[in-house]
Enzyme design. Structure first.
Site, short mmCIF file in Angstrom:
data_model
loop_
_atom_site.label_atom_id
_atom_site.label_comp_id
_atom_site.label_asym_id
_atom_site.label_seq_id
_atom_site.Cartn_x
_atom_site.Cartn_y
_atom_site.Cartn_z
CB ILE A 51 7.90 -2.27 0.90
CG1 ILE A 51 7.14 -2.97 1.92
CG2 ILE A 51 9.12 -3.11 0.95
CD1 ILE A 51 6.73 -4.40 2.04
CG HIS A 52 2.63 1.15 1.55
ND1 HIS A 52 1.77 2.18 2.04
CD2 HIS A 52 1.86 0.55 0.76
CE1 HIS A 52 0.84 2.46 1.76
NE2 HIS A 52 0.58 1.63 0.51
CG PHE A 53 4.21 4.05 -1.33
CD1 PHE A 53 4.36 3.14 -2.10
CD2 PHE A 53 3.09 4.75 -0.70
CE1 PHE A 53 2.87 2.74 -2.67
CE2 PHE A 53 2.12 4.16 -0.94
CZ PHE A 53 1.95 3.29 -1.87
CG ASN A 58 1.28 6.03 3.39
OD1 ASN A 58 0.65 5.22 3.21
ND2 ASN A 58 2.24 6.58 2.43
#
Length: 152
Positions: A51-53, A58
């Site tokens: 979810i990041h990203f 990262n």
């Protein structure tokens, strides 16, 4: 006292956070009241990478900072009588320099500048691929100790 290391099981005696929010895998060297160093291996399946990203995973900056604060906590909670005590953040001044990618090792170095009346001022740095990724001036507290010094 001489510096010592903490494996993943021993770490849990001194650090109150637990997976998946424990941001340290191993403490390679700690000298209670002075410094703590170690690392987090960033596996591809860490909960935050999808979810990041998407397409450019990262480690979130807040979690990089959290790893530094957790390691600084170890530098305090390894002092006699403080094993496993909960710490709270008071303030952070942080600079991010480089993205921390999956499959890397996030190396963490912290040192205590001042420890008095339950308040710790310290410095932390996070490295990946031998380069500085994050650095922070931090102030944390053990509320249980600080409370005893506050006016009634």
């Amino acid at each position: 006292m001489s510096p010592f290391s903490l494996d993943e099981k021993e770490l849990l005696l001194y650090q109150p956070n637990r997976p998946p929010f424990l941001m340290i895998d191993f403490v390679s060297e700690v000298l209670p009241g002075k410094f703590a160093n170690g690392y987090k291996n960033l596996n591809e399946d860490e909960w935050y990478f999808p979810i990041h990203f998407p397409g450019n995973p990262n480690m979130p900056g807040a979690l990089q900072l959290e790893a530094l604060a957790q390691m600084l906590t170890v530098a305090i909670t390894t002092l006699p009588g403080l094993k496993g005590k909960v710490t709270h953040a008071i303030s952070h001044e942080v600079k991010f320099k480089k993205e921390v990618k999956p499959g890397r090792k996030y190396e963490i170095q912290t040192k205590i500048i001042n420890w008095n009346r339950g308040i710790c001022k310290g410095l932390g740095q996070g490295f990946t691929d031998g380069e500085l990724a994050c650095e922070a001036k931090m102030t944390i507290t053990i509320p249980e100790i600080l409370k005893s010094f506050l006016p009634k």
